[in-house]
Design a protein around this motif. Structure first.
Motif, PDB file in Angstrom:
ATOM      1  N   LEU A 159      12.117  19.590 -51.729  1.00  0.00           N
ATOM      2  CA  LEU A 159      10.529  19.827 -51.118  1.00  0.00           C
ATOM      3  C   LEU A 159      10.107  18.642 -50.462  1.00  0.00           C
ATOM      4  CD1 LEU A 159       8.912  21.332 -54.343  1.00  0.00           C
ATOM      5  CD2 LEU A 159       9.944  22.361 -52.287  1.00  0.00           C
ATOM      6  N   ILE A 160      10.556  17.462 -50.805  1.00  0.00           N
ATOM      7  CA  ILE A 160      10.193  16.301 -50.187  1.00  0.00           C
ATOM      8  C   ILE A 160      10.537  16.125 -48.936  1.00  0.00           C
ATOM      9  CG2 ILE A 160      10.091  13.715 -49.967  1.00  0.00           C
ATOM     10  CD1 ILE A 160       9.494  13.754 -53.035  1.00  0.00           C
ATOM     11  N   VAL A 177      11.974  18.815 -56.333  1.00  0.00           N
ATOM     12  CA  VAL A 177      11.330  18.112 -55.865  1.00  0.00           C
ATOM     13  C   VAL A 177      11.782  17.006 -54.710  1.00  0.00           C
ATOM     14  CG1 VAL A 177       9.282  16.509 -56.144  1.00  0.00           C
ATOM     15  CG2 VAL A 177       9.554  18.321 -57.785  1.00  0.00           C
ATOM     16  N   ILE A 222      12.904  18.057 -61.088  1.00  0.00           N
ATOM     17  CA  ILE A 222      12.341  17.123 -60.390  1.00  0.00           C
ATOM     18  C   ILE A 222      13.138  16.431 -59.626  1.00  0.00           C
ATOM     19  CG2 ILE A 222      11.012  14.853 -60.520  1.00  0.00           C
ATOM     20  CD1 ILE A 222       9.944  15.572 -63.197  1.00  0.00           C
TER      21      ILE A 222
END
Length: 324
Positions: free
Chosen positions: A34-35, A30, A26
């Motif tokens: 990814l963000i 993430v 995470i």
């Protein structure tokens, strides 16, 4: 300080995420990858296909259209990326006692602090260059920027060192061959100064990476936002084992070089396929995104794991307060 065992340091690095694979995924994938990618896509949007068009790039209209939004997203990306590293170090060194939210809160603040130092340094020295009209004024800024990079990514410093050594070796060979063809064989040494400078910088970068390899994990372990104190403590922790760590980082650098080479081959194959099919939009974008993931995910994990393993091997996980 105990002398380091590289075998144990590697073992501790590979087990750094054990039992907390989900939280680290995470944090690193993430939040750190990814963000920022989604934010970048939201700002750049359809301009991605334009970036594959040399005419669009040459006109400058596309880059001008991105405007301040691109700068803001770039700033947020750095904070998220650096913050994910600090959060992952915090999560791994807290022994499961830190929640993902707590680790991210600390990490993002630490990431913002480091990003702020980078930006402030660049702005201040850029203003000084503007006032003095001398680019050499910016040189002292490197005394701040390079140690911060070495602290954040010692494994990357190993990669940079390997690349520079290859550049010096092949550059010297190429220079000798060219000068020989020109009948200037007696003047082959004319490039020796540049090659010597590259060799010195290659050593300096990996050495700084070794000496400062414990700074960022120590900051996360203490939940500190002071990189100067962390650097001082890392300097003391690595004093006895600095040359072993230098060799270790260079070995890691070789592995990373192979990783980048293989990913580049995949990107090249995707781009070639897109050119042959006439699809320089979607196919190229997919190739770039695939390349980004192939590089960024392993690099993120290695960026955290390598210094984390060194720090734990040198006893930092049990003696952090000793250096406070």
């Amino acid at each position: 300080m105990n002398n380091i065992s590289l075998g144990r340091a590697w073992s501790l690095a590979t087990s750094f995420f054990s039992g907390l694979a989900g939280p680290h995924a995470i944090i690193l994938i993430v939040v750190g990858i990814l963000i920022p990618s989604v934010l970048g896509w939201a700002v750049v949007g359809g301009s991605m296909s334009g970036m594959m068009n040399p005419a669009a790039l040459a006109s400058g209209e596309m880059m001008a259209g991105l405007g301040a939004g691109f700068l803001v997203v770039s700033l947020v990306t750095y904070v998220l990326q650096y913050g994910s590293y600090f959060a992952s170090w915090r999560q791994g060194l807290a022994g499961g006692d830190e929640s993902v939210g707590g680790a991210l809160t600390y990490g993002l603040i630490a990431g913002a602090v480091i990003t702020g130092i980078f930006i402030a340094t660049v702005l201040v020295f850029a203003l000084l260059v503007g006032v003095t009209q001398s680019p050499w004024v910016f040189v002292p800024a490197l005394l701040i920027i390079i140690p911060l990079f070495a602290m954040l990514a010692p494994a990357f410093m190993g990669l940079l060192s390997i690349v520079m050594l290859l550049l010096a070796a092949f550059g010297s060979f190429a220079m000798s061959a060219v000068l020989g063809q020109m009948g200037m064989g007696d003047e082959v040494g004319m490039g020796g100064g540049a090659i010597l400078l590259i060799l010195i910088l290659a050593f300096l970068f990996v050495w700084l990476g070794a000496r400062l390899s414990c700074a960022a994990p120590l900051m996360a372990h203490r939940k500190s936002y002071n990189p100067i104190d962390a650097m001082k403590s890392s300097w003391a922790m690595t004093a006895t084992s600095q040359w072993k760590i230098v060799g270790y980082l260079m070995l890691i650098g070789l592995v990373l070089l192979v990783l980048v080479f293989l990913a580049s081959m995949i990107l090249g194959a995707g781009m070639m396929g897109a050119m042959q099919s006439g699809d320089m939009g979607g196919g190229s974008i997919v190739s770039v995104l695939l390349f980004s993931l192939l590089i960024s995910i392993p690099m993120a994990y290695l960026t955290v794991a390598i210094p984390g393993g060194i720090y734990k091997e040198l006893g930092g996980d049990s003696t952090a307060q000793t250096f406070a």
